[in-house]
Design a protein around this motif. Structure first.
Motif, short mmCIF file in Angstrom:
data_model
loop_
_atom_site.label_atom_id
_atom_site.label_comp_id
_atom_site.label_asym_id
_atom_site.label_seq_id
_atom_site.Cartn_x
_atom_site.Cartn_y
_atom_site.Cartn_z
N LEU A 265 1.10 -1.32 4.33
CA LEU A 265 0.60 -2.69 4.40
C LEU A 265 1.26 -3.52 3.31
N LEU A 266 1.60 -4.76 3.65
CA LEU A 266 2.15 -5.71 2.69
C LEU A 266 1.17 -6.88 2.56
N SER B 153 0.84 -1.19 0.00
CA SER B 153 0.00 0.00 0.00
C SER B 153 0.88 1.24 0.00
N SER B 154 0.27 2.40 -0.19
CA SER B 154 1.00 3.64 -0.01
C SER B 154 1.30 3.83 1.48
N LEU C 280 -1.09 -11.04 5.29
CA LEU C 280 -1.21 -9.58 5.38
C LEU C 280 -0.48 -9.08 6.62
N TYR C 281 0.37 -8.04 6.44
CA TYR C 281 1.18 -7.53 7.54
C TYR C 281 1.24 -6.01 7.49
N PHE C 282 1.39 -5.42 8.68
CA PHE C 282 1.83 -4.03 8.78
C PHE C 282 3.35 -3.99 8.70
N GLN C 283 3.88 -3.01 7.99
CA GLN C 283 5.33 -2.80 7.96
C GLN C 283 5.63 -1.40 8.44
N LEU C 284 6.56 -1.29 9.40
CA LEU C 284 6.97 0.00 9.92
C LEU C 284 8.07 0.55 9.01
N PHE D 233 -0.79 -11.39 9.85
CA PHE D 233 -1.20 -12.79 9.89
C PHE D 233 -0.65 -13.53 8.67
N ASP D 234 -0.04 -14.70 8.93
CA ASP D 234 0.46 -15.55 7.83
C ASP D 234 -0.70 -16.14 7.04
N THR D 235 -1.78 -16.49 7.73
CA THR D 235 -2.93 -17.13 7.08
C THR D 235 -4.15 -16.24 7.24
#
Length: 358
Positions: free
Chosen positions: A59-60, A45-46, A75-79, A116-118
């Protein structure tokens, strides 16, 4: 710890304080991915930031899962920027169906791994009967409360926070030492020429050029309601607009009139979050007249999404077209009607299925 007494003859002693600061930030994000079936293995995401702008996130989404979890959406948050350690978070990550309803909900409870991996099975997302994807579009929304802890050593000196905005705001709220007046709708507000001129190009022109306002120290204002002017001048003094949620549309028009770009963008942001079926047409007109392309694009996208839905229910569609906003668009803004028509066709609606009045 040694119990040996420190001798009184010690030459020097320094005093240092240590404090641990726990900060919390709440934020939400809605992420829409079009042409989802064509998305690459990893979609980002942006970037977005929190209110204090100390943390920047993105977001990834791994469209076919990470290692050992193929066939899932991960789906993960990335700092992206901020402290790289000590970040914890809790909240919700949700997949919405094409009607905006929550379909897949995951709750994070004070985790170090932000995601979350799944998150969801890919085959469930792609299943047409599930109704999650419409026009191959996936929508994910996240509500997160992040916590991060910092420990600092500091000298025993506390610098007070800058309260300039509040102090200038008090000049306006309490009408302290005014030297000009603003007259609107039969009401008169006392203000300060220097502050108005410093913060607003339109007032600066009035008070620095050979104009009537410079001679009389009185400004007659047309086309703005008194409560909207009060909010606009509050922003000029303090940089804040506490009632923006209640008057965003009118305040945007006034901000455009007085060339207050930041206030205009603040109103634009509020209106983007406030679109409904009933007000979308009116907001689209405002966006077009006052040159806010992001708001205009958001309004057209919103209208397209609902039009495609309402086309299958002619009764609801007719109710929408009878609202005052839509009547104004049809009667007074034919160019906007043309843009909506072409945008709706591009979004995939067949003209044969469209009601004749449109």
């Amino acid at each position: 710890i040694s119990e040996e007494k420190i001798p009184d003859s010690a030459a020097e002693m320094s005093s240092v304080r240590c404090y641990t600061q726990c900060k919390t930030e709440k934020f939400s994000l809605t992420w829409t991915i079009t042409k989802f079936s064509f998305a690459e293995a990893v979609v980002r995401s942006s970037s977005f930031t929190n209110a204090s702008e100390e943390l920047k996130w993105s977001l990834l989404l791994y469209t076919n899962g990470v290692s050992h979890y193929e066939g899932y959406l991960s789906l993960y948050f990335q700092l992206d920027s901020g402290p790289q350690t000590g970040i914890r978070a809790k909240g919700r990550m949700v997949i919405l169906n094409s009607d905006g309803e929550e379909i897949k909900v995951h709750t994070m409870r004070d985790r170090n791994v932000l995601g979350f991996d799944t998150f969801a099975r890919r085959e469930d997302i792609m299943d047409e009967e599930a109704g999650i994807l419409r026009d191959d579009t996936l929508t994910v929304t996240c509500e997160v409360c992040s916590v991060y802890i910092t420990t600092l050593n500091t000298l025993d000196v506390k610098v007070p926070e800058c309260r300039m905005a509040d102090e200038l705001g008090n000049l306006w709220d309490q009408s302290l030492l005014p030297d000009c007046s603003l007259v609107v709708g039969g009401q008169e507000f006392q203000a300060h020429k220097a502050i108005l001129a410093a913060r607003c190009p339109v007032f600066r022109a009035m008070f620095t050029h050979d104009m009537k306002e410079r001679q009389t120290n009185r400004v007659e204002i047309q086309g703005v309601e008194p409560e909207v002017l009060r909010e606009l001048v509050t922003f000029i003094y303090s940089g804040k607009a506490p009632n923006i949620q209640d008057m965003a549309a009118d305040l945007l028009v006034a901000a455009d009139m007085y060339l207050l770009d930041r206030l205009k963008r603040m109103c634009e942001e509020v209106l983007c979050r406030s679109l409904t079926v009933e007000n979308a047409a009116e907001i689209l007109i405002i966006a077009d007249l006052h040159l806010t392309p992001e708001l205009k694009e958001e309004a057209i996208t919103f209208i397209n999404r609902w039009m495609l839905y309402l086309l299958f229910s002619f009764s609801h569609f007719s109710d929408v077209l009878r609202t005052p906003g839509w009547k104004t668009v049809q009667m007074d803004h034919p160019c906007l009607m043309g843009e909506l028509y072409h945008s709706l066709v591009s979004a995939g609606a067949s003209p044969a299925k469209r009601p004749r009045r449109y």
